[in-house]
Design a protein around this motif. Structure first.
Motif, short mmCIF file in Angstrom:
data_model
loop_
_atom_site.label_atom_id
_atom_site.label_comp_id
_atom_site.label_asym_id
_atom_site.label_seq_id
_atom_site.Cartn_x
_atom_site.Cartn_y
_atom_site.Cartn_z
N MET A 141 18.59 -3.40 -10.51
CA MET A 141 19.63 -3.38 -9.69
C MET A 141 20.81 -4.10 -10.26
O MET A 141 20.71 -4.98 -10.85
CB MET A 141 19.30 -4.10 -8.54
N HIS A 142 22.02 -3.41 -9.73
CA HIS A 142 23.15 -4.17 -10.44
C HIS A 142 23.41 -5.36 -9.65
O HIS A 142 22.98 -5.77 -8.68
CB HIS A 142 24.44 -3.07 -9.75
N GLN A 143 24.10 -6.12 -10.58
CA GLN A 143 24.12 -7.50 -10.13
C GLN A 143 24.93 -7.96 -8.74
O GLN A 143 24.39 -8.63 -8.04
CB GLN A 143 25.12 -8.37 -11.10
N GLN A 152 22.88 9.76 -8.03
CA GLN A 152 23.69 9.27 -6.67
C GLN A 152 23.72 7.41 -6.94
O GLN A 152 24.88 7.35 -6.50
CB GLN A 152 22.46 9.51 -5.60
N TRP A 153 22.94 6.96 -7.64
CA TRP A 153 23.07 5.51 -7.80
C TRP A 153 24.37 5.24 -8.29
O TRP A 153 25.20 4.41 -7.89
CB TRP A 153 21.94 4.79 -8.47
N LEU A 189 19.40 5.70 0.23
CA LEU A 189 20.21 4.87 -0.51
C LEU A 189 19.57 4.07 -1.61
O LEU A 189 19.91 4.04 -2.83
CB LEU A 189 21.02 3.74 0.31
N TYR A 190 18.28 3.68 -1.42
CA TYR A 190 17.74 2.50 -2.29
C TYR A 190 16.38 2.72 -2.98
O TYR A 190 15.95 2.20 -3.59
CB TYR A 190 17.76 1.28 -1.32
N TRP A 191 15.59 3.93 -2.24
CA TRP A 191 14.41 4.38 -2.65
C TRP A 191 14.37 5.71 -3.52
O TRP A 191 14.32 6.52 -3.20
CB TRP A 191 13.25 4.30 -1.67
N ARG A 192 14.32 5.58 -4.92
CA ARG A 192 14.05 6.81 -5.79
C ARG A 192 12.87 7.68 -5.24
O ARG A 192 13.27 8.84 -5.32
CB ARG A 192 13.77 6.17 -6.97
#
Lengths: 512, 76
Positions: free
Chosen positions: B1-3, A504-505, A422-425
């Protein structure tokens, strides 16, 4: 035979079978079967998640630990709340937006589908089977004590009922069974709490003073340091439960039964509320209330030890404060609890097999809905049958320990893979498969080399790995292995994996 | 990163830090925790109940604020 228990059990079974038959009408599509067409609201789903979490092991095990070890048990109560916080703040909404039915859907969103789904299905099946055995053994032991039927027959009854629920009613029936069970167990917690408080004039101080006066450990129950004899075990436990919980397939799958990510968030919010409420009752009143009341009932002890072991103190308490009628009611609620948790587990395992392995890997997405559902129903009986056979084999194993193993595997496999996807490219397919396998294999290796298997099962004198809980090593190791393999991965697939991150983000975090 | 995502991570880190500090103190300096919780069991009950309620209510409040619908909310 306890008449109340038989009556409550019969009513529960008839009601849940009726719900299952009704639910079967809405379970003819994959979306209906796996995700209940996303028809549940955040509140209902939150109650169902509460049901998934509040297993018999939670109620019986934690009460037993508070009774015997006191305040150390606070971590059993705090850790799930951190696990729920991780789900709420970091995972629920993006997970709901990216996936449809399983963990594999989410992790494979931007990675090479086939190997990633195989890995996700394998770890989910390992976790489900470990947890399934715990539930079946618990159900068998409970029914043996309650109805006087033998262990094997009891496991077969529990297994048979749950396979009917899941194969006919899918997620709709499983959710309603969970909601009924959660309502019953929350009501039971409240009733026990009120009965204990009534006995002590609604004064917590009076309960605690009685504990100090009568419990074998006395005031020591209110200090830390009774349960864990080494620092490693306590820290390892503190890592395994919250991280493992955030990767449990049967809990994650619930996030797909709501229509959107807002409702997914609300589900976790309501689950946090109800689980927190039950934990407060357990910690403040029920656990210490048991330690204050049971010393007045010498008939529950044999040679200074509680009959049936510490896991039975909650049931002894219900008999002491409410008589055999209340005991029968609570026992049946606990059995219903096991049936509901087993239903959720079997469904999660079957969907991992049929959706991730069969439909998207073996058939490469070419199977139709009918074919996939047929495989799902077959796998329900295969997984359920396997769980029953394993329960026969592990009849005399410590089930609380086996439950912790499921969390340990989840903390070193599903959780790192999911959170990094989810969070690491930089995450790549190779990183997931090899790094995640390092997490799985290291957990299994350290468990085999640890005291429970190496000494207790295999009969060696000393364990090669001296600790029972490996998550403090295996979870960071899995993160590191995934990071290292992904960073070193220079393949063409790795470039594609990284290039897919932005798209995805956008979907996962849906900027306005 | 989105707020919105940053805000969620902030709250998560806050809760996780509290948990980690508690776990480390309970592991390496349990006597410190025992002194803080004392002087008697009755006081411990009140402290624990208040701490628990604050913890849960915080999560609930944050959950409500962080679950506003987004314009691109899909409904698959």
């Amino acid at each position: 035979m306890n008449i109340t228990a038989v009556t409550v059990f019969s009513v529960f079974v008839i009601l849940t079978l009726w719900i299952t038959v009704r639910a079967s009408r809405g379970s003819n599509t994959t979306k209906g079967f796996y995700a209940a067409e996303g028809q549940f609201g955040g509140f209902t789903n939150g109650v169902a998640i509460t049901g998934d979490f509040l297993s018999a092991a939670t109620f019986l095990g934690i009460t037993g630990l508070l009774f015997s070890a006191g305040l150390d048990t606070a971590f059993y109560l705090l850790a799930p709340l951190l696990g729920l916080s991780i789900m709420l703040f970091a995972m629920a909404a993006p997970f709901r937006r990216l996936g449809r039915f399983t963990l594999g859907d989410v992790v494979s969103y931007r990675l090479d589908e086939s190997p990633v789904r195989r890995f996700a299905a394998l770890t989910s099946l390992v976790i489900v089977l470990l947890y399934l055995v715990v539930q079946f053994v618990g159900a068998g032991k409970l029914m043996q004590g309650l109805f006087g039927i033998n262990f094997h027959a009891a496991v077969l009854v529990a297994g048979g009922l749950t396979m009917v629920y899941v194969s006919l009613g899918g997620m709709i029936a499983t959710t309603w069974v969970q909601v009924i069970k959660a309502s019953l167990i929350i009501t039971t917690f409240m009733a026990i709490t009120l009965m204990i408080l009534y006995r002590f004039d609604f004064s917590l101080a009076q309960i605690y003073a009685t504990v100090v006066e009568k419990a074998p450990l006395g005031a020591k129950l209110f200090t830390f340091g009774n349960l864990y004899k080494d620092n490693f075990s306590l820290l390892s436990f503190c890592v395994a439960i919250p991280l493992g919980m955030a990767g449990m397939p049967h809990l994650l799958m619930r996030l797909f039964t709501v229509p959107n990510s807002r409702q997914a968030n609300l589900s976790v919010f309501w689950a946090t509320f109800f689980i927190g409420l039950c934990m407060i009752m357990l910690l403040l009143v029920i656990g210490f209330g048991t330690a204050a009341i049971l010393p007045d009932y010498p008939q529950v002890y044999a040679d200074t030890k509680v009959i049936g072991g510490n896991n039975m103190v909650a049931l002894h308490l219900t008999k002491a404060i409410g008589g055999s009628m209340f005991f029968g009611f609570v026992s049946t609620v606990i059995f219903a609890t096991i049936l509901a948790v087993v239903s959720g587990l079997i469904l999660a395992g079957a969907s991992a097999f049929s959706h991730d392995l069969y439909a998207h890997t073996f058939r490469a997405g070419k199977s139709g809905q009918k074919e996939e559902l047929r495989v799902t129903r077959i796998s329900i009986f295969v997984i359920g049958g396997l769980g029953i056979l394993l329960a026969f084999a592990f009849e005399n194993q410590n089930i609380a320990y086996m439950a912790s193993l499921a969390f340990a595997v989840s903390a070193a496999t599903n959780f790192p893979v999911l959170i990094l996807s989810l969070y690491w490219r930089g995450l790549t397919t190779r990183g997931v498969v090899i790094g995640g396998s390092v997490g799985l294999l290291s957990t299994i290796t350290l468990l085999v080399l640890g005291p429970t298997v190496w000494v207790d099962v295999l009969g060696h004198t000393t364990a090669i790995f001296p600790y029972k809980y490996p998550a403090l090593i295996t979870s960071p190791l899995a993160f590191f292995a995934i990071y290292l393999i992904s960073s070193l991965d220079g393949s063409a697939q790795a470039s594609l994996d990284k290039a897919g991150f932005d798209a995805q983000w956008k979907v996962a975090f849906a900027p306005r | 990163m989105h707020q919105n995502t940053s805000r969620k991570w902030f709250w998560l880190m806050l809760i996780a830090s509290g948990y980690i500090v508690l776990a480390l103190v309970a592991t390496f300096k349990p006597e410190l925790l025992n002194q803080t919780i004392g002087p008697g069991p009755a006081t411990w009950g009140l402290v624990a109940s208040v701490a628990y309620l604050v913890f849960i209510v915080s999560i609930m409040a944050i959950a409500i604020f962080s679950s506003r619908p987004s314009a691109r909310e899909e409904n698959r």
